[in-house]
Design an enzyme around this catalytic site. Structure first.
Site, PDB file in Angstrom:
ATOM      1  N   GLU A 115       0.827  -1.205   0.000  1.00 44.76           N
ATOM      2  CA  GLU A 115       0.000   0.000   0.000  1.00 44.76           C
ATOM      3  C   GLU A 115       0.868   1.266   0.000  1.00 44.76           C
ATOM      4  O   GLU A 115       0.542   2.258  -0.652  1.00 44.76           O
ATOM      5  CB  GLU A 115      -0.965  -0.037   1.188  1.00 44.76           C
ATOM      6  CG  GLU A 115      -1.962  -1.195   1.023  1.00 44.76           C
ATOM      7  CD  GLU A 115      -2.923  -1.323   2.183  1.00 44.76           C
ATOM      8  OE1 GLU A 115      -2.467  -1.692   3.278  1.00 44.76           O
ATOM      9  OE2 GLU A 115      -4.118  -1.036   2.010  1.00 44.76           O
ATOM     10  N   GLU A 135      -4.087  -9.790   4.158  1.00 43.54           N
ATOM     11  CA  GLU A 135      -5.167  -9.317   5.039  1.00 43.54           C
ATOM     12  C   GLU A 135      -6.336 -10.275   5.211  1.00 43.54           C
ATOM     13  O   GLU A 135      -6.736 -10.562   6.349  1.00 43.54           O
ATOM     14  CB  GLU A 135      -5.683  -7.935   4.573  1.00 43.54           C
ATOM     15  CG  GLU A 135      -4.808  -6.760   4.964  1.00 43.54           C
ATOM     16  CD  GLU A 135      -3.706  -6.475   3.962  1.00 43.54           C
ATOM     17  OE1 GLU A 135      -3.409  -7.360   3.139  1.00 43.54           O
ATOM     18  OE2 GLU A 135      -3.146  -5.370   4.000  1.00 43.54           O
TER      19      GLU A 135
END
Ligand code: COA
Length: 241
Positions: A115, A135
């Site tokens: 990210e 995640e």
């Protein structure tokens, strides 16, 4: 040079060097790093001497292995931990910067690591890089912009496949997917990032900033609105254009 605990921030001429610096934990992103990154991003935004920034990870093994799992497990609750992250809005600040940002990534680039790289404009990767979004396996979804930035870079179907399958991506595929601009040998990674940064820093900073904005902001607009944005930016550089 400003002293931080989890980040090394250095300015050389007009280039800011940001090194995620927790190599013992594969540069995992913890709350301290969040706060320090927020300060560093503010410095990049506000310091008129800085024209371009390079982000990299300390040590040989990782750019960043994602959120710090020890904090994740000890946080009062995932909801409160995430609330704190949103209040700081590191990611909003990251994506609002109008100066070019280069990510020079190596080794593990997982979770918040991807990210962070996706908040940058140009990504160079070394040959042994590995990208992944762990995640869903941890019972969460990306919350540092990844669900939006990844799909904008590689397309929705590929982003979904990577996120939902938990599959890790190596250099060749990352390049094919356009997740990275260039794959280079590890020993050349930084030199190539610096060469690119020097090239960009040699141009007029207003022109560079407008060029970035035309493309980055334009991606969120219709073609008609994007052309209007381009015209406004071009006219403000050369009024009679
Ligand atoms: N948070 C906190 N510490 C981490 C970490 C993380 N996300 N990732 C790695 N570390 C630490 C390890 O605990 C270990 O510390 P130790 O030496 O004190 O035991 C050190 O970094 C080295 O990692 P290790 O797991 O021993 O290396 P490895 O080569 O066996 O495995 C990974 C590397 C990346 C596959 C593995 O560390 C991993 O899966 N990390 C978690 C990735 C993740 O799920 N991130 C969260 C995304 S939201």
């Amino acid at each position: 040079m400003t002293e931080f605990e989890t980040i090394i921030y250095q300015k050389q001429n007009s280039i800011a060097h940001v090194t995620l610096n927790r190599p013992h934990a594969l540069n995992a992103y913890n709350l301290r790093m969040r706060d320090e990154l927020y300060q560093v991003l503010g410095a990049i935004r506000d310091d008129s001497e800085v024209r371009v920034a390079i982000f990299r990870g300390a040590g040989e093994r990782a750019f960043c292995a994602g959120a710090d799992l020890t904090e994740f497990l000890t946080a009062p609750s995932p909801i409160i931990a995430r609330q704190a992250r949103w209040e700081r809005d590191v990611w909003g600040l990251f994506l609002s910067l109008t100066k070019p940002l280069i990510a020079a990534v190596h080794g593990y680039v997982l979770g918040s690591g991807i990210e962070i790289a996706l908040c940058c404009d140009i990504r160079l990767a070394s040959e042994e890089v590995q990208f992944g979004l762990p995640e869903p396996g941890l019972g969460i979804i990306p919350a540092a912009g990844g669900s939006q930035t990844l799909s904008r870079v590689i397309g929705g179907a590929k982003a979904l496949e990577i996120l939902l399958s938990g599959r890790w991506i190596k250099a060749e595929e990352a390049h094919r997917l356009k997740l990275v601009n260039r794959v280079v040998p590890r020993k050349e990674l930084l030199a190539q990032a610096e060469r690119l940064a020097r090239k960009i820093a040699g141009f007029d900073p207003v022109v560079v900033s407008y060029a970035k904005q035309a493309i980055v902001r334009g991606l969120d607009l219709s073609l008609k609105q994007g052309l209007e944005l381009e015209a406004r930016l071009a006219h403000s550089i050369i009024p009679l254009h």
